[in-house]
Scaffold this active site. Structure first.
Site, PDB file in Angstrom:
ATOM      1  N   TYR A 197     -14.941 -92.999 -11.599  1.00  0.00           N
ATOM      2  CA  TYR A 197     -15.615 -92.011 -12.185  1.00  0.00           C
ATOM      3  C   TYR A 197     -16.887 -92.301 -12.506  1.00  0.00           C
ATOM      4  O   TYR A 197     -17.197 -93.398 -13.410  1.00  0.00           O
ATOM      5  CB  TYR A 197     -14.903 -91.398 -13.358  1.00  0.00           C
ATOM      6  CG  TYR A 197     -13.781 -90.606 -13.121  1.00  0.00           C
ATOM      7  CD1 TYR A 197     -13.777 -89.321 -12.237  1.00  0.00           C
ATOM      8  CD2 TYR A 197     -12.456 -90.678 -13.741  1.00  0.00           C
ATOM      9  CE1 TYR A 197     -12.544 -88.697 -11.789  1.00  0.00           C
ATOM     10  CE2 TYR A 197     -11.310 -89.896 -13.429  1.00  0.00           C
ATOM     11  CZ  TYR A 197     -11.316 -89.131 -12.415  1.00  0.00           C
ATOM     12  OH  TYR A 197     -10.261 -88.277 -12.380  1.00  0.00           O
TER      13      TYR A 197
ATOM     14  N   LYS B 262       6.487-100.930 -38.144  1.00  0.00           N
ATOM     15  CA  LYS B 262       5.629 -99.529 -38.127  1.00  0.00           C
ATOM     16  C   LYS B 262       5.214 -99.552 -36.870  1.00  0.00           C
ATOM     17  O   LYS B 262       4.984-100.343 -36.123  1.00  0.00           O
ATOM     18  CB  LYS B 262       4.672 -99.679 -39.451  1.00  0.00           C
ATOM     19  CG  LYS B 262       3.564-100.897 -39.117  1.00  0.00           C
ATOM     20  CD  LYS B 262       2.641-100.561 -40.453  1.00  0.00           C
ATOM     21  CE  LYS B 262       1.659-101.649 -40.000  1.00  0.00           C
ATOM     22  NZ  LYS B 262       0.439-101.232 -40.787  1.00  0.00           N
TER      23      LYS B 262
END
Length: 389
Positions: free
Chosen positions: A271, A39
């Site tokens: 940042y 999955k």
């Protein structure tokens, strides 16, 4: 894909390691069939190549979460038993019936939809009844179980379905000794017995996930469903490393340094300037970011191997890139920065990144996005190579 040209970044997938992991896990449960869980794009490793490699190593079942994943595997030529379990109303039930999928049913609504699809298709649907034995997620509650079993038997009598399995899922199998494990196992046995007493004759009964397969032999029943362990990551780091379980990590994530430059002391990095250079240094730019699945929570903590040394993410992880402080070293632009791998070369592992980000290694590998090409190595098995000799 198979690629030899330099790449911005790459997730190298070692299919020989995956095959070896499957063989190791099979040895832990020699009396049970093996479902390879692929999955979420095989936990980020590539669903189709990993399914094929697992089958080559002896997996007799393949498992996915969504029906779309299972149908994609069929379209890619994956044959044999293929189960999917995360259904919603209006799902592709008829396509699932026609593709001969084993489809999980947790409630009467799902049973109604799959029987309607079987009527439309003119074929018998393969279904597995899921019991909620204590996880509190998918599955039928014990109080509703008798009615679900009764209705499934009625549908089976009409030739609309074949109940091929009875199954459940653990909540805390990765915590050895947790009281819920024994409680769930006892309830699973009771719910299986109740269904069989009513006349259900399943092909397989199963509850064991990766930690169950590795540490709880009493949970193996007819089938085990390893997921993360198949990719060489320990489901229970507190209990053992991959090496302790005889497993090898399959994915190595790396990138080519996009820039190396000198910076003075006191220079803000990325940042918010959450990192400021403590003195004159060199900075390396790694062209991976949270847009590629690198966790922003690992800003300031994520480890990276550059030039044989562990470095740490300097400042915030941005969408496409982050910086490492090279401490004055000057590796050439294009030098390899290894975020994680098996650890053979001293590089960090996915577990190291999980600890740095405050999460689990499952998430680290699964979240690596499609912008990072998967490069498959050791695609041919030893058996294939012997046949060519």
């Amino acid at each position: 894909m198979t690629e030899t040209a330099p790449l911005r970044a790459r997730a190298e997938i070692d299919l020989a390691a995956l095959r070896a992991n499957v063989r190791t896990l099979r040895a832990h449960a020699p009396g049970a069939a093996f479902m390879a869980v692929v999955k979420a794009n095989a936990y980020g490793h590539g669903m189709v190549p990993c399914a094929r490699a697992a089958i080559e190593a002896g997996a007799t079942w393949v498992g996915t979460a969504t029906p779309e994943e299972a149908l994609a595997l069929r379209a890619a030529g994956i044959q044999g038993r293929l189960m999917c379990w995360l259904w919603t109303p209006g799902g592709p039930w008829r396509e699932g019936v026609e593709a001969d999928l084993d489809m999980s049913v947790s409630g009467l609504w799902a049973l109604r939809e799959v029987t309607a699809a079987a009527r439309e298709a003119g074929r018998t649907a393969r279904i597995q009844l899921k019991a909620d034995t204590g996880l509190g997620r998918g599955g039928c509650m014990p109080g509703d179980w008798p009615e679900l079993v009764s209705q499934a038997l009625q549908a089976e009598g009409e030739g609309l379905v074949r109940v091929t399995g009875l199954w459940s899922h653990f909540a805390c199998a990765d915590e050895p000794g947790h009281p819920s494990i024994a409680a769930q196992l006892e309830l699973f046995r009771e719910m299986v017995a109740a269904a069989e007493e009513r006349g259900i004759r399943p092909e397989v009964r199963h509850i064991a996930n990766s930690p169950g397969t590795l540490t709880l032999p009493e949970t193996h029943f007819d089938l085990v469903r390893p997921g993360i362990a198949m990719y060489g990551i320990s489901p229970s780091p507190e209990v053992g490393t991959p090496e302790d379980f005889g497993l090898r990590p399959v994915m190595t994530l790396s990138a080519s340094l996009a820039l190396v430059k000198h910076a003075p002391g006191g220079h803000g990095v990325s940042y918010g300037h959450h990192y400021v250079t403590p003195g004159e240094t060199t900075l390396g730019l790694v062209p991976l970011g949270y847009g590629d699945g690198i966790p922003r929570h690992a800003s300031g903590t994520g480890p990276v191997l550059v030039g044989g040394k562990w470095r740490t993410v300097a400042g915030r992880v941005a969408m496409d890139q982050f910086v490492v402080d090279l401490g004055g070293d000057e590796p050439p632009v294009g030098s390899e920065a290894v975020l994680f791998g098996p650890g053979d070369r001293g590089e960090p592992t996915a577990e190291d990144w999980a600890q740095a980000a405050g999460t689990i290694a499952y998430e680290i590998v699964t979240r690596i996005g499609s912008r990072v090409p998967r490069v498959y190595v050791n695609e041919r098995s030893e058996k294939d190579e012997r046949l060519d000799d």
